[in-house]
Scaffold this motif. Structure first.
Motif, short mmCIF file in Angstrom:
data_model
loop_
_atom_site.label_atom_id
_atom_site.label_comp_id
_atom_site.label_asym_id
_atom_site.label_seq_id
_atom_site.Cartn_x
_atom_site.Cartn_y
_atom_site.Cartn_z
N ILE A 195 -29.27 38.73 -5.79
CA ILE A 195 -30.23 38.80 -4.67
C ILE A 195 -31.21 39.96 -4.89
N ILE A 196 -30.68 41.10 -5.35
CA ILE A 196 -31.56 42.24 -5.64
C ILE A 196 -32.63 41.83 -6.64
N SER A 197 -32.21 41.10 -7.70
CA SER A 197 -33.15 40.75 -8.77
C SER A 197 -34.21 39.74 -8.32
N LEU A 198 -33.96 39.04 -7.21
CA LEU A 198 -34.97 38.10 -6.70
C LEU A 198 -36.13 38.84 -6.05
N ASN A 199 -35.97 40.13 -5.86
CA ASN A 199 -36.98 40.98 -5.22
C ASN A 199 -37.47 40.39 -3.89
N LEU A 200 -36.52 40.09 -3.03
CA LEU A 200 -36.86 39.55 -1.70
C LEU A 200 -37.48 40.63 -0.82
N PRO A 201 -38.47 40.24 -0.01
CA PRO A 201 -39.06 41.21 0.92
C PRO A 201 -38.08 41.54 2.04
N ILE A 202 -38.07 42.80 2.47
CA ILE A 202 -37.27 43.19 3.63
C ILE A 202 -38.24 43.49 4.76
N SER A 203 -38.10 42.72 5.83
CA SER A 203 -39.07 42.82 6.92
C SER A 203 -38.34 42.96 8.25
N GLU A 204 -39.09 43.36 9.25
CA GLU A 204 -38.49 43.48 10.57
C GLU A 204 -39.40 42.89 11.61
N LYS A 205 -38.80 42.35 12.66
CA LYS A 205 -39.62 41.90 13.79
C LYS A 205 -38.84 42.03 15.08
N LEU A 206 -39.59 42.16 16.16
CA LEU A 206 -38.98 42.28 17.48
C LEU A 206 -38.87 40.89 18.08
N ILE A 207 -37.69 40.55 18.61
CA ILE A 207 -37.55 39.27 19.31
C ILE A 207 -36.93 39.55 20.68
N PRO A 208 -37.15 38.61 21.62
CA PRO A 208 -36.56 38.79 22.96
C PRO A 208 -35.03 38.86 22.86
N ILE A 209 -34.43 39.72 23.63
CA ILE A 209 -33.00 39.95 23.54
C ILE A 209 -32.20 38.69 23.89
N GLN A 210 -32.74 37.87 24.76
CA GLN A 210 -32.02 36.63 25.12
C GLN A 210 -31.90 35.69 23.92
N ASP A 211 -32.96 35.62 23.10
CA ASP A 211 -32.91 34.80 21.88
C ASP A 211 -31.88 35.36 20.92
N ALA A 212 -31.85 36.68 20.83
CA ALA A 212 -30.94 37.34 19.89
C ALA A 212 -29.48 37.08 20.28
N ARG A 213 -29.20 37.02 21.55
CA ARG A 213 -27.82 36.82 22.00
C ARG A 213 -27.24 35.51 21.49
N ASN A 214 -28.09 34.51 21.34
CA ASN A 214 -27.61 33.21 20.85
C ASN A 214 -27.36 33.21 19.35
N ARG A 215 -27.93 34.15 18.64
CA ARG A 215 -27.86 34.11 17.18
C ARG A 215 -26.99 35.19 16.56
N PHE A 216 -26.77 36.29 17.26
CA PHE A 216 -26.10 37.44 16.66
C PHE A 216 -24.99 37.96 17.56
N HIS A 217 -24.05 38.66 16.93
CA HIS A 217 -23.07 39.43 17.71
C HIS A 217 -23.77 40.68 18.22
N LEU A 218 -23.84 40.83 19.50
CA LEU A 218 -24.51 42.01 20.05
C LEU A 218 -23.53 42.86 20.85
N ASP A 219 -22.28 42.84 20.40
CA ASP A 219 -21.23 43.55 21.15
C ASP A 219 -21.51 45.04 21.26
N ARG A 220 -22.11 45.60 20.23
CA ARG A 220 -22.29 47.05 20.22
C ARG A 220 -23.62 47.50 20.79
N LEU A 221 -24.33 46.54 21.36
CA LEU A 221 -25.64 46.87 21.92
C LEU A 221 -25.48 47.64 23.23
#
Ligand SMILES: [Zn+2]
Length: 147
Positions: A64-90
């Motif tokens: 994966i490192i050798s594929l030189n993938l871009p690392i990016s960030e974006k803000l999403i609504p927290i309600q959307d995130a709850r359906n996709r990620f573990h947010l226990d520590r939030l």
């Protein structure tokens, strides 16, 4: 004051976590100790890993490192995130949006840490030692800069 986390090491932690999830169906590490020279991640696990499995993890992370993938960030609504990620520590006062860090299409994870801009900047990934005790698998790793 918490000292600054090394972006290369921390980005490698993301790759290792996603690789562990994909290869073994475990959760991302529940604890990590990230330092510039060497780091370690702890996973809830049922057994020790074989040397062959360790080599497979290294190989996949380095691929994966050798594929030189871009690392990016974006803000999403927290309600959307709850359906996709573990947010226990939030924390309860986290606000209405959350920052999702993406490594190409390989890994997506809510994170506030510092990252490099693309995977090639991580260098080469090597697992130094691993151990298993009382349901916890510990993986220690280092990076070697390729330039
Ligand atoms: Zn991160």
């Amino acid at each position: 004051m918490k000292k600054q986390i090394d972006p290369r090491m921390h980005s490698a932690e993301h790759l290792l976590n996603q690789t562990m999830v994909q290869m073994f169906g475990c959760d991302r590490c529940f604890s990590a100790h990230i330092e510039k020279k060497k780091s370690k991640c702890d996973y809830y696990f049922s057994r020790s890993l074989s040397e062959i499995e360790i080599k497979l993890i290294e190989k996949q992370v380095n691929r994966i490192i050798s594929l030189n993938l871009p690392i990016s960030e974006k803000l999403i609504p927290i309600q959307d995130a709850r359906n996709r990620f573990h947010l226990d520590r939030l924390p309860a006062d986290a606000g209405d949006t959350i920052r999702i860090v993406s490594i190409g299409e390989y890994d997506h994870c809510p994170c506030i840490g510092p990252h490099v801009n693309s995977t090639e900047a991580i260098g080469s990934f090597r697992i130094t030692t691993h151990s298993f005790a009382k349901g916890v698998l510990r993986i220690r790793f280092r990076l070697k800069q390729t330039d």
